[in-house]
Write an enzyme that holds these catalytic residues in place. Structure first.
Site, PDB file in Angstrom:
ATOM      1  N   LEU A 289       8.584  19.354   7.543  1.00  0.00           N
ATOM      2  CA  LEU A 289       9.770  18.868   6.812  1.00  0.00           C
ATOM      3  C   LEU A 289       9.564  18.965   5.301  1.00  0.00           C
ATOM      4  O   LEU A 289      10.481  19.306   4.552  1.00  0.00           O
ATOM      5  CB  LEU A 289      10.078  17.417   7.202  1.00  0.00           C
ATOM      6  CG  LEU A 289      10.484  17.223   8.667  1.00  0.00           C
ATOM      7  CD1 LEU A 289      10.516  15.746   9.028  1.00  0.00           C
ATOM      8  CD2 LEU A 289      11.853  17.859   8.909  1.00  0.00           C
TER       9      LEU A 289
ATOM     10  N   ARG B 118      -8.854   0.420   4.254  1.00  0.00           N
ATOM     11  CA  ARG B 118      -7.920   1.375   3.653  1.00  0.00           C
ATOM     12  C   ARG B 118      -6.611   0.680   3.285  1.00  0.00           C
ATOM     13  O   ARG B 118      -5.947   1.078   2.340  1.00  0.00           O
ATOM     14  CB  ARG B 118      -7.602   2.504   4.640  1.00  0.00           C
ATOM     15  CG  ARG B 118      -8.685   3.557   4.781  1.00  0.00           C
ATOM     16  CD  ARG B 118      -8.236   4.632   5.756  1.00  0.00           C
ATOM     17  NE  ARG B 118      -6.804   4.847   5.584  1.00  0.00           N
ATOM     18  CZ  ARG B 118      -5.947   5.092   6.568  1.00  0.00           C
ATOM     19  NH1 ARG B 118      -6.368   5.183   7.792  1.00  0.00           N
ATOM     20  NH2 ARG B 118      -4.669   5.265   6.316  1.00  0.00           N
TER      21      ARG B 118
ATOM     22  N   CYS C 154      -4.546  12.920  13.277  1.00  0.00           N
ATOM     23  CA  CYS C 154      -5.399  11.745  13.152  1.00  0.00           C
ATOM     24  C   CYS C 154      -5.293  10.913  14.404  1.00  0.00           C
ATOM     25  O   CYS C 154      -4.697  11.337  15.385  1.00  0.00           O
ATOM     26  CB  CYS C 154      -5.027  10.940  11.918  1.00  0.00           C
ATOM     27  SG  CYS C 154      -3.376  10.288  12.041  1.00  0.00           S
TER      28      CYS C 154
ATOM     29  N   ASP D 260       4.113   0.696  12.069  1.00  0.00           N
ATOM     30  CA  ASP D 260       2.879   0.100  11.543  1.00  0.00           C
ATOM     31  C   ASP D 260       2.700  -1.358  11.990  1.00  0.00           C
ATOM     32  O   ASP D 260       1.678  -1.974  11.689  1.00  0.00           O
ATOM     33  CB  ASP D 260       2.862   0.180  10.006  1.00  0.00           C
ATOM     34  CG  ASP D 260       2.622   1.598   9.517  1.00  0.00           C
ATOM     35  OD1 ASP D 260       2.319   2.471  10.358  1.00  0.00           O
ATOM     36  OD2 ASP D 260       2.752   1.844   8.300  1.00  0.00           O
TER      37      ASP D 260
ATOM     38  N   ARG E 136       0.331  15.122  13.014  1.00  0.00           N
ATOM     39  CA  ARG E 136       1.195  14.728  11.886  1.00  0.00           C
ATOM     40  C   ARG E 136       1.547  15.969  11.075  1.00  0.00           C
ATOM     41  O   ARG E 136       0.946  16.250  10.046  1.00  0.00           O
ATOM     42  CB  ARG E 136       0.495  13.651  11.049  1.00  0.00           C
ATOM     43  CG  ARG E 136       0.254  12.389  11.885  1.00  0.00           C
ATOM     44  CD  ARG E 136      -0.368  11.277  11.109  1.00  0.00           C
ATOM     45  NE  ARG E 136       0.551  10.625  10.222  1.00  0.00           N
ATOM     46  CZ  ARG E 136       0.292   9.479   9.603  1.00  0.00           C
ATOM     47  NH1 ARG E 136      -0.857   8.873   9.810  1.00  0.00           N
ATOM     48  NH2 ARG E 136       1.164   8.936   8.790  1.00  0.00           N
ATOM     49  N   PRO E 137       2.563  16.713  11.545  1.00  0.00           N
ATOM     50  CA  PRO E 137       2.935  17.945  10.859  1.00  0.00           C
ATOM     51  C   PRO E 137       3.571  17.692   9.498  1.00  0.00           C
ATOM     52  O   PRO E 137       3.960  16.555   9.189  1.00  0.00           O
ATOM     53  CB  PRO E 137       3.940  18.586  11.815  1.00  0.00           C
ATOM     54  CG  PRO E 137       4.466  17.469  12.644  1.00  0.00           C
ATOM     55  CD  PRO E 137       3.411  16.412  12.692  1.00  0.00           C
ATOM     56  N   VAL E 138       3.689  18.756   8.703  1.00  0.00           N
ATOM     57  CA  VAL E 138       4.309  18.627   7.374  1.00  0.00           C
ATOM     58  C   VAL E 138       5.451  19.626   7.207  1.00  0.00           C
ATOM     59  O   VAL E 138       5.827  19.967   6.104  1.00  0.00           O
ATOM     60  CB  VAL E 138       3.275  18.805   6.233  1.00  0.00           C
ATOM     61  CG1 VAL E 138       2.320  17.637   6.167  1.00  0.00           C
ATOM     62  CG2 VAL E 138       2.534  20.122   6.362  1.00  0.00           C
TER      63      VAL E 138
ATOM     64  N   VAL F 104       7.888   6.506  17.074  1.00  0.00           N
ATOM     65  CA  VAL F 104       7.721   7.269  15.822  1.00  0.00           C
ATOM     66  C   VAL F 104       6.546   8.247  15.911  1.00  0.00           C
ATOM     67  O   VAL F 104       6.670   9.414  15.541  1.00  0.00           O
ATOM     68  CB  VAL F 104       7.564   6.316  14.617  1.00  0.00           C
ATOM     69  CG1 VAL F 104       7.304   7.100  13.336  1.00  0.00           C
ATOM     70  CG2 VAL F 104       8.809   5.452  14.472  1.00  0.00           C
TER      71      VAL F 104
ATOM     72  N   ARG G 267      -4.168  10.932   4.119  1.00  0.00           N
ATOM     73  CA  ARG G 267      -3.087  11.834   4.457  1.00  0.00           C
ATOM     74  C   ARG G 267      -1.971  11.778   3.420  1.00  0.00           C
ATOM     75  O   ARG G 267      -1.289  12.762   3.168  1.00  0.00           O
ATOM     76  CB  ARG G 267      -2.552  11.462   5.838  1.00  0.00           C
ATOM     77  CG  ARG G 267      -1.701  12.532   6.402  1.00  0.00           C
ATOM     78  CD  ARG G 267      -1.170  12.212   7.749  1.00  0.00           C
ATOM     79  NE  ARG G 267      -0.454  13.371   8.246  1.00  0.00           N
ATOM     80  CZ  ARG G 267       0.748  13.716   7.847  1.00  0.00           C
ATOM     81  NH1 ARG G 267       1.386  12.971   6.983  1.00  0.00           N
ATOM     82  NH2 ARG G 267       1.333  14.791   8.320  1.00  0.00           N
TER      83      ARG G 267
ATOM     84  N   LYS H 284       0.838  -1.216   0.000  1.00  0.00           N
ATOM     85  CA  LYS H 284       0.000   0.000   0.000  1.00  0.00           C
ATOM     86  C   LYS H 284       0.864   1.253   0.000  1.00  0.00           C
ATOM     87  O   LYS H 284       0.684   2.155  -0.830  1.00  0.00           O
ATOM     88  CB  LYS H 284      -0.917   0.009   1.229  1.00  0.00           C
ATOM     89  CG  LYS H 284      -1.615   1.342   1.448  1.00  0.00           C
ATOM     90  CD  LYS H 284      -2.410   1.374   2.729  1.00  0.00           C
ATOM     91  CE  LYS H 284      -1.640   1.756   3.952  1.00  0.00           C
ATOM     92  NZ  LYS H 284      -1.522   3.189   4.248  1.00  0.00           N
ATOM     93  N   ASN H 285       1.791   1.329   0.952  1.00  0.00           N
ATOM     94  CA  ASN H 285       2.550   2.574   1.101  1.00  0.00           C
ATOM     95  C   ASN H 285       3.469   2.837  -0.081  1.00  0.00           C
ATOM     96  O   ASN H 285       3.754   3.990  -0.396  1.00  0.00           O
ATOM     97  CB  ASN H 285       3.345   2.566   2.410  1.00  0.00           C
ATOM     98  CG  ASN H 285       2.431   2.756   3.611  1.00  0.00           C
ATOM     99  OD1 ASN H 285       1.236   3.022   3.450  1.00  0.00           O
ATOM    100  ND2 ASN H 285       2.984   2.621   4.797  1.00  0.00           N
TER     101      ASN H 285
END
Ligand code: UD1
Length: 570
Positions: free
Chosen positions: A204, A549, A195, A443, A200-202, A465, A171, A86-87
């Site tokens: 970076l 998902r 979530c 995960d 979950r910042p962005v 994490v 996301r 998936k990822n």
């Protein structure tokens, strides 16, 4: 769907900016207007984009419902076919935005998140079709049940602006920001929200865009606006169309090896002018898989899969200016490319988290099963925890059906048999901490907590994490698992229950009877299914909108192994 405005419409649009009928991120985006906003507010709101509390897209999957009725005391046997990761596929799909010729992707699992990412691409002009391998027949994705092989054609981008209705479904849609910015010189992307597994910042991602020469800001409504335009690029009509590629950066450094930021920045750098070195990059197999696809499409990326990635960009400022000029002369309404790669064919790697989840299913039900295809290097840390628990492994060649070309020693796909400990007393407690690759994947943490509950003794599971990924613990306690979360550490007393009664050595089940439990995110829901397999009676696991998902037909695959798992609508 947003589209490029005609140059003539620009002054009106600028005048209308003051009277907003609806939030900016809901309106069709007009490049010139947004460009003016950026000029007016060139100073970046750093705290805005470090935060996830701005009005944002919700990160959870949409729709879904029902529950899985999971029969306890299960014994499994047989072979599981592991699907495409998936990822990896989400990153590959986002990466196709960098390609101006079609990309053929194989081993694409049919997952809610994958369909959501396809919708994100389609919203900016991509044409995505499923190729029927036997007939060569092409059909649109919504026409078919499975996915398998996709042809993704991003040759015509119709907008650089993503809309909240598509990106809010997942996301990972934020992974598309870098490719779009680098391809068209512009991107508007609503911020993803926090979530169930914490903020979950962005930051970076956005700092990386700046390092590559972009101007970035976040609007009050929570939309990221980034442009490669240098100075005032308005033409006589007031329209703004950036003609500059990103600029390579030899000293980019990430303070944390974010997987998504590495995807986005590596792809953006592939279209930049000049060389970029990303230090502190994520080394996850999905990053290496994306680099393989981009290289096959003409990029020059080295070191992906390690913490230092060197990217020689294909961008060329003069060529970009010519392209923009040409499309303007032709009156092209589509968004012009400032740089792009070609096309390619690529097969996604197998899903290491799906594989790990089935390995735990076998261990906690004291069953021996086989999985294929598995890349051992990708599941090594999960296997290490299972080995500490008392499992043994055997490998053999994959069947003809799963065989692939171009494998080397570290990416060879094998069939993996897991052999569980003979009894609960042979199952030892485990101590692990999640970490970026090659560490234990975050995960897998909820599933490995369930593994710990099947051991004899006290296990310690540490999440490093994400800041709050322990919601499954409360639900496991409802099932009788003696687990306590304190800060980032989950302590699990295997062989005991929250009711103080001991679980006998013969028992393959927790002491409590049927429960209804609710998964709060994808992996938490999978963990509850695993716990249900070794509980007494039937456990009703809710939260399928999360499960679907990221797991392709988990219930069917478990049934094929002999588990009593039924999907119910209510
Ligand atoms: C990806 C995976 C997700 C996995 C995660 C960590 C996909 C689709 N999702 O998510 O399943 O759990 O990697 O392996 O591939 N961070 C920042 N600033 C940023 C970005 C991240 O502080 O700009 C922090 C996050 O808050 C988190 C950590 O970095 O604490 C890891 O996040 P990241 O690696 O970015 O996760 P994703 O790429 O979103």
């Amino acid at each position: 769907m947003a589209s490029m405005p005609s140059a003539r419409a620009a002054p009106d649009a600028l005048a209308r900016r003051g009277a907003r009928a609806q939030p900016a991120w809901r309106r069709p985006v007009r490049h010139h207007a947004a460009c003016a906003r950026v000029r007016r507010d060139a100073r970046l709101g750093t705290c805005a984009y470090a935060s996830s509390s701005a009005p944002t897209a919700r990160a959870s999957g949409a729709g879904g419902g029902g529950h899985l009725a999971v029969g306890g005391d299960a014994r499994l046997s047989g072979l599981v076919r592991v699907g495409g990761a998936k990822n990896a596929v989400l990153a590959l799909l986002a990466g196709t935005l960098a390609c101006s010729e079609p990309v053929t992707l194989t081993n694409v699992p049919d997952l809610r998140d994958v369909r959501s990412m396809i919708a994100v691409l389609e919203s900016v002009g991509a044409k995505v079709t499923r190729l029927n391998e036997s007939t060569g027949d092409a059909r649109t994705v919504s026409d078919v049940d499975g996915l398998g092989t996709l042809r993704v054609d991003c040759s015509r981008i119709t907008s650089s602006a993503f809309t909240i209705d598509t990106v809010s479904k997942l996301r990972a849609s934020f992974f598309a920001a870098g490719p779009m910015l680098a391809r068209t010189g512009w991107v508007e992307m609503p911020l993803p929200g926090g979530c169930a597994i914490g903020a979950r910042p962005v930051d970076l991602h956005l700092r990386g865009f700046e390092a590559l020469g972009a101007r970035v800001r976040v609007t009050e409504e929570g939309t990221v606006v980034a442009t490669t335009a240098v100075g005032d690029d308005d033409d006589a009509d007031g329209a703004c169309r950036s003609t500059a590629p990103l600029r390579g950066r030899a000293d980019m450094s990430l303070r944390f090896p974010s997987v998504g930021a590495t995807h986005s920045l590596m792809t953006a750098a592939a279209l930049a002018e000049g060389t970029t070195v990303i230090r502190g990059a994520a080394a996850e197999p999905e990053v290496a898989d994306l680099a393989r696809m981009l290289n096959a499409a003409g990029a020059d990326i080295r070191g992906a899969g390690t913490d230092t990635i060197t990217v020689r960009g294909v961008g060329d400022a003069k060529a970009a200016a010519r392209m923009a000029n040409d499309s303007k002369k032709k009156g092209v309404l589509d968004v012009a490319s400032v740089a792009s790669l070609g096309g390619c064919a690529h097969r996604a790697i197998p899903d290491r988290i799906e594989a790990g989840t089935f390995l735990v299913a076998a261990a906690v039900t004291r069953s021996s099963i086989e999985l294929e295809p598995v890349i051992l290097n990708h599941v090594r840390s999960t296997m290490d925890v299972l080995e500490a628990f008392g499992c043994a492994f055997e490998t053999s060649a994959v069947s003809e059906k799963s065989r692939t070309e171009n494998e080397n020693e570290t990416s060879r796909e094998v069939r993996l048999r897991v052999i569980p400990p003979a009894s609960r007393t042979d199952a030892r407690p485990v101590t692990f901490a999640t970490a970026p690759f090659p560490g234990v994947p975050t995960d897998m943490q909820p599933q490995l907590c369930v593994l710990a509950s099947a051991a004899s003794g006290v296990s310690f599971c540490r999440e490093t994490v994400f800041e709050s990924r322990v919601a499954h613990v409360e639900q496991l306690r409802l099932m009788g698992v003696d687990a306590v979360a304190e800060g980032e550490t989950v302590t699990v007393r295997g062989g005991a229950t929250t009711g103080e009664s001991e679980v006998s050595d013969e028992q393959n089940a927790y002491a409590y009877e049927t429960r209804d439990v609710f998964g709060s995110d994808l992996r938490a829901t999978a963990a509850l299914v695993l716990a249900g397999l070794c509980a007494k009676g039937t456990t009703r696991v809710f939260g399928l909108e999360h499960l679907d998902r990221g797991y392709e037909r988990l219930d069917e695959k478990l049934r094929a192994l002999g588990a009593d798992v039924a999907r119910r609508e209510e």
